[in-house]
Enzyme design. Structure first.
Site, PDB file in Angstrom:
ATOM      1  N   HIS A  73       0.908  -1.250  -0.010  1.00 23.67           N
ATOM      2  CA  HIS A  73       0.054  -0.173   0.170  1.00 23.67           C
ATOM      3  C   HIS A  73       0.937   1.229  -0.029  1.00 23.67           C
ATOM      4  CE1 HIS A  73       0.470   0.666   4.289  1.00 23.67           C
ATOM      5  NE2 HIS A  73       0.239  -0.525   4.575  1.00 23.67           N
ATOM      6  N   ASP A  75      -0.100   4.423   0.930  1.00 26.87           N
ATOM      7  CA  ASP A  75      -0.383   5.310   1.927  1.00 26.87           C
ATOM      8  C   ASP A  75       0.204   5.090   3.193  1.00 26.87           C
ATOM      9  OD1 ASP A  75      -2.238   2.959   2.189  1.00 26.87           O
ATOM     10  OD2 ASP A  75      -3.597   4.064   3.723  1.00 26.87           O
ATOM     11  N   ASP A  99       5.969   0.823   7.960  1.00 22.49           N
ATOM     12  CA  ASP A  99       4.812   0.329   7.373  1.00 22.49           C
ATOM     13  C   ASP A  99       4.189   1.353   6.289  1.00 22.49           C
ATOM     14  OD1 ASP A  99       2.221  -0.499   6.884  1.00 22.49           O
ATOM     15  OD2 ASP A  99       1.397   0.104   8.868  1.00 22.49           O
ATOM     16  N   GLU A 129      -4.778   1.879   2.356  1.00 21.97           N
ATOM     17  CA  GLU A 129      -5.165   0.611   3.359  1.00 21.97           C
ATOM     18  C   GLU A 129      -5.037   0.855   4.913  1.00 21.97           C
ATOM     19  OE1 GLU A 129      -3.805  -2.667   6.034  1.00 21.97           O
ATOM     20  OE2 GLU A 129      -2.654  -0.578   5.824  1.00 21.97           O
ATOM     21  N   GLU A 130      -4.858   2.378   5.159  1.00 23.76           N
ATOM     22  CA  GLU A 130      -4.856   2.589   6.711  1.00 23.76           C
ATOM     23  C   GLU A 130      -6.066   3.025   7.348  1.00 23.76           C
ATOM     24  OE1 GLU A 130      -2.335   1.640   8.379  1.00 23.76           O
ATOM     25  OE2 GLU A 130      -0.551   1.633   7.274  1.00 23.76           O
ATOM     26  N   GLU A 158       4.151  -5.948   3.882  1.00 18.93           N
ATOM     27  CA  GLU A 158       3.673  -5.533   5.264  1.00 18.93           C
ATOM     28  C   GLU A 158       4.763  -5.822   6.017  1.00 18.93           C
ATOM     29  OE1 GLU A 158       1.423  -3.380   6.009  1.00 18.93           O
ATOM     30  OE2 GLU A 158      -0.324  -3.684   4.970  1.00 18.93           O
ATOM     31  N   HIS A 332       2.846   2.629  12.674  1.00 18.06           N
ATOM     32  CA  HIS A 332       2.089   3.798  13.326  1.00 18.06           C
ATOM     33  C   HIS A 332       2.612   4.384  14.575  1.00 18.06           C
ATOM     34  CE1 HIS A 332      -1.541   1.441  11.611  1.00 18.06           C
ATOM     35  NE2 HIS A 332      -0.624   1.491  10.661  1.00 18.06           N
TER      36      HIS A 332
HETATM   37 ZN   LIG Z   1       0.536  -1.458   6.567  1.00 19.55          ZN
END
Ligand SMILES: [Zn+2]
Length: 357
Positions: A73, A75, A99, A129-130, A158, A332
């Site tokens: 992903h 984003d 990530d 995706e987030e 991932e 995150h």
């Molecule tokens: Zn991810």
């Protein structure tokens, strides 16, 4: 503006990770990064490139027996004083380093570098995706162009800290409610307290013994937890309503229907309303490309505990694994970083796997 993803950058997965991190792409703001990625891929003669919204797909058509997907992903979660990337020793810091722009860098680097991979390869760079599933690029493409996702095996890049994480657990959210009768708390014997009644819900959760399930050698550890509680009317009122929100993370040997039946059984004499339910994914290690990938990595896979987009591939009938250099515990996190050595190690594994023996 000139594309920052230059040939020199594309040739080095570490430099490419940094360049990708330095293109801000918080969810719903992926246009710029998708533009640059598309621009790179359209210039690669051995690939055919497509775009849908801010999701870019490029694939080889070599007539190989098997097709594999490498997906990442584009984003990130919102920036948190961690943009642009910085490097300290062997660590690269910044939003998306773990990530998962280091994983995206693998796919983009290999897309350009591998002119004749041993399988046909579909490189998939997707948006959103987030955030909620309705925006997820993989979901949108599965609705609009499902044939783009056709493959014998998929690898999601991932963060897994360089090991193979297989399948994923499912997730169910439900509210468990209790009812009572309102009364003035000065004459509480006229009422029935719904918050007190919720005590039994909490006792069951406290006493709950979560399963540990081994599927294809991978252990999945379940959990059933209260994640929120709501109740109460005012400081002088016996409450007539209380709800406990529970989250059940279930091993992929259970279907969503079985997971729901289990939760309803645990709270048999309460009002149970299911608010969210996503199926898990079995490890999917039998496919030939998966076996060859595991041989290239050389370490045994473990069960993936969180929910990931491997479940979307599993739902399409495509076995999928997770593999990326980032540490999932740092995803995150304001201190998000990736080990540069791990980026290089993983890139070497993927090259070994995809190169003609
Ligand atoms: Zn991810």
């Amino acid at each position: 503006m000139k594309n920052p993803l230059t040939p020199e950058v594309l040739a080095d997965p570490v430099a490419l990770t940094r360049a990708l991190v330095d293109i801000e792409s918080v969810s719903r703001n992926e246009k710029a990064i998708a533009d640059w990625v598309e621009d790179v891929l359209r210039g690669v003669p051995h690939l055919t490139t497509y775009r849908y919204s801010n999701t870019v797909m490029a694939r080889t058509s070599l007539g190989r027996d098997q097709r594999v997907v490498l997906a990442g992903h584009l984003d990130t979660v919102p920036i948190n004083n961690n943009f642009p990337a910085t490097v300290r020793g062997d660590l690269m810091y910044g939003c998306g380093t773990s990530d998962m722009k280091s994983g995206v860098a693998y796919a983009l680097h290999l897309a350009v570098a591998l002119t004749e991979p041993r399988y046909d390869v579909t490189y998939f760079f997707y948006e959103a995706e987030e955030i909620e599933s309705a925006y997820n690029g993989l979901f949108l493409v599965s609705e609009a162009h499902p044939e783009w996702l056709t493959a014998d095996f998929a690898l999601l890049l991932e963060p897994t800290h360089g090991i193979v994480e297989a399948g994923c657990q499912g997730t169910l959210r439900a509210t468990v409610g209790t009812s009572g009768v309102r009364a003035h708390s000065a004459r509480s014997w006229h009422g029935v307290n719904a918050i007190h009644a919720a005590g039994e819900v909490l006792r069951r959760l406290e006493a709950y013994e979560a399963r540990r399930v081994t599927v294809d050698g991978c252990e999945y550890r379940e959990g059933l937890n209260a994640v929120r509680i709501n109740g109460g009317v005012a400081g002088n009122v016996v409450p007539d309503r209380c709800t406990v929100e529970v989250n059940y993370r279930f091993a992929p040997d259970r279907s969503p229907e079985q997971a729901e039946a289990h939760v309803r059984e645990v709270f048999a004499d309460f009002e149970v309303a299911i608010t969210d339910l996503a199926s898990g994914a079995l490890p999917g290690l039998e496919a030939a490309p998966a076996q060859e990938f595991l041989a290239a990595v050389g370490t045994a896979p473990v069960g993936k505990l969180g929910w990931t987009d491997v479940a979307r591939f599993a739902a399409l009938g495509t076995p999928a694994l997770n593999f990326g250099p980032g540490d999932p515990n740092l995803a995150h996190h304001p201190d998000e970083h990736v080990e540069i050595g791990k980026i290089r190690d993983g890139a070497a594994v993927l090259r070994r796997w995809l190169s003609v023996a």
